[in-house]
Design an enzyme around this catalytic site. Structure first.
Site, PDB file in Angstrom:
ATOM      1  N   GLY A  54       0.826  -1.203   0.000  1.00 21.73           N
ATOM      2  CA  GLY A  54       0.000   0.000   0.000  1.00 21.73           C
ATOM      3  C   GLY A  54       0.854   1.245   0.000  1.00 21.73           C
ATOM      4  O   GLY A  54       2.003   1.242  -0.434  1.00 21.73           O
ATOM      5  N   CYS A  55       0.302   2.328   0.494  1.00 27.37           N
ATOM      6  CA  CYS A  55       1.009   3.601   0.545  1.00 27.37           C
ATOM      7  C   CYS A  55       2.350   3.463   1.260  1.00 27.37           C
ATOM      8  O   CYS A  55       2.423   2.957   2.374  1.00 27.37           O
ATOM      9  CB  CYS A  55       0.144   4.638   1.263  1.00 27.37           C
ATOM     10  SG  CYS A  55       0.992   6.186   1.593  1.00 27.37           S
TER      11      CYS A  55
END
Length: 236
Positions: A54-55
C-alpha cells in the site's frame, strides 16, 4: 490517489473532533502471527529487503521504528526507471508498486522477523491491489526478493500462514524477484514523521506504529531512523 481518497473523510473527522486527537474508527488492527519456521541460517553484516504494502508512507514509518533497521527509503519497484515518478506510478499503468527499501542488520533483526512485522502490522496482506482507501496495482502487496534465499523464505512463510489460517482470507502477496528499486521523490521521504497530523497519516498509519509498539515491544525503537538524518539519496 491518496490526496483525493481521504480529503472528504478526513475533513468530516476533523470537523467532528476539532483540533483534538482523532480516534480512527476504520483503522485496521495489527494481528499477532507466528514467526516463520524458515529463516536465514547465516546472517550477513547487512541486508536489504524491498517490500510493498500500500502507501509507502506508512510502511516506511513502521520500519523506521524497528530496532536493527538502519534505513528505510520510500520508492517504486516493479517497473522501468523512466516511469518511476509519483504522478505516473499513480495512474496504475507503469507496473510499479509503492515500495520501501529496508536496510537492516540481520544479526539484530532477521529477514524472517522483517516479514513477520510486514505481514502483521505494516499492511493487510489479504487485500488484492488495494490497501485501505487506496486502489490500484501500485498499492499491491508484493515482496521484491533480492536473492533465492529471500524468495524461498517468503514463499514458505506465506504457505505457513495460509495453512494456519492466521487471516480470515488467503494472503494475496506476490513474490516478484529480480526487479529494481528506485527511490521516490524527496518530499515523500520521512513523510509520517514530518506530518504526524496529516489526516491520512492519522487515520491509516499512526495506528500501525502503535500496533508495532504493542505487538513487537522488544523490536520497537522510539526514535525512528530517518532518510534526512542519514543523507540517503532521493530524487527531487
Amino acid at each position: 490517489m491518496k490526496a483525493s481518497s481521504f480529503l472528504f473523510v478526513g475533513a468530516a473527522l476533523l470537523a467532528l473532533a476539532g483540533a483534538a486527537r482523532i480516534i480512527p474508527a476504520s483503522a485496521e488492527e495489527g494481528i499477532a502471527i507466528p514467526a516463520p519456521t524458515l529463516d536465514e541460517t547465516a546472517p550477513k553484516d547487512q541486508e536489504v529487503a524491498v517490500l510493498a504494502g500500500g502507501c509507502f508512507w506508512g510502511v516506511q514509518g513502521v520500519f523506521q521504528h524497528v530496532e536493527g533497521v538502519t534505513s528505510a527509503v520510500s520508492g517504486y519497484a516493479g517497473g522501468d526507471q523512466s516511469m518511476a515518478q509519483y504522478e505516473l506510478v499513480g495512474t496504475g499503468s507503469t507496473g510499479h508498486a509503492e515500495a520501501v527499501k529496508v536496510t537492516f542488520d540481520p544479526r539484530k533483526v532477521s529477514y524472517g522477523k522483517i516479514l513477520q512485522i510486514y505481514f502483521s502490522v505494516a499492511h493487510d496482506p489479504t487485500q488484492l491491489n488495494r490497501q485501505g482507501p487506496d486502489r490500484g496495482t501500485q498499492y499491491r502487496s508484493a515482496i521484491f526478493a533480492l536473492s533465492d534465499e529471500q524468495a524461498k523464505i517468503a514463499k514458505a512463510y506465506i504457505a505457513q500462514l495460509n495453512q494456519a489460517r492466521v487471516f480470515s482470507a488467503a494472503i494475496v502477496t506476490k513474490i516478484e524477484p529480480g526487479k529494481p528499486f528506485f527511490p521516490a521523490e524527496a518530499y515523500h521521504q520521512d513523510f509520517l514523521t514530518r506530518n504526524p497530523t496529516y489526516p491520512y497519516i492519522v487515520i491509516n498509519d499512526l495506528p500501525k506504529i502503535e500496533n508495532l509498539k504493542r505487538l513487537f515491544a522488544d523490536r520497537y525503537r522510539d526514535k525512528p531512523v530517518l532518510v534526512a538524518d542519514m543523507g540517503k539519496p532521493a530524487t527531487q
